[in-house]
Design an enzyme around this catalytic site. Sequence first.
Site, PDB file in Angstrom:
ATOM      1  N   GLU A 175      19.813 101.905  26.713  1.00  6.61           N
ATOM      2  CA  GLU A 175      20.807 102.400  27.005  1.00  6.61           C
ATOM      3  C   GLU A 175      22.064 102.729  25.590  1.00  6.61           C
ATOM      4  OE1 GLU A 175      24.935 102.151  29.145  1.00  6.61           O
ATOM      5  OE2 GLU A 175      23.959 100.303  29.522  1.00  6.61           O
ATOM      6  N   LYS A 212      18.952 104.963  29.873  1.00  4.40           N
ATOM      7  CA  LYS A 212      20.289 105.236  30.894  1.00  4.40           C
ATOM      8  C   LYS A 212      20.910 106.225  29.367  1.00  4.40           C
ATOM      9  CE  LYS A 212      23.750 103.108  33.456  1.00  4.40           C
ATOM     10  NZ  LYS A 212      24.538 102.590  33.917  1.00  4.40           N
TER      11      LYS A 212
END
Length: 296
Positions: A175, A212
Amino acid sequence: MTQEQFDKVKNGKGFIAALDQSGGSTPKALNDYGINEDQYNSEEEMFTLVHEMRTRIITSPSFNADKILGAILFEQTMDRKVEGKYTSDYLNDKGVVPFLKVDKGLAEEENGVQLMKVIPGLDELLQRAKERNVFGTKMRSNILEANKEAIAKVVEQQFEIGKQIISAGLVPIIEPEVNINANDKAEIEDILKEEITKALDKLNDDQLVMLKLTIPTNANLYKSLIEHPNVVRVVALSGGYSRDKANELLKENDGLIASFSRALVTDLYADQSQEEFDKGLADAVDSIYDASVNKK
């Protein structure tokens, strides 16, 4: 990680709920829920209250495997119980795949990015996650400026730790968040895509990751990442957008599904009746599911 978990995450219709606020963000999460800092006297009381909030969400009939593929948990949430079962086991029994946030927060900003702090005891944490039947992990960096060398360092750190997580038998969610208010957001995303692609192309065939990412300025920018053979799934964070705005932008991106945190729990409050709470959660789940599976 089981084959059933993998198939659900890889091919299921729905989204991943992010319930992983940790030490630094917990007071704000509780405050948004209607519990002020003067209502608890210690960190232990604070974490007990946030676990009660998460338990209320997870046990709600609105939180189910029909529309929710997985849920990202904070370490303390994984180690606590819901209705007599460890939270991750409760989720697995409900058909919702558990993930674990493993990062320890962000370092100070340098060259327009925030790398992750060192993660002490990661191997032990990963082993505990496996014992709790967790499928994968999540770790967040932050990008604020279009500095190519600094962005490359963010991606390098993410994938280096990601390989450690893969070796432990779990699937890492990489992420590298792009700040939605960055002046050069689109340029950052172009650089980030290039750096992630390079890192993915260096992985072995059996080294699988999830991504993500902030919903991109240019729709479908991440299509090639979604289709990459080493990527199980690409999910989107809400990043401070309102739920309506995040859903609107998400619908423009084919194959991208949600992994929202604040946008999921915006209308949930401690003083709501169970009926009001379930209705608020159902409305959120329905709208985020729709944005994840029904594209423009």
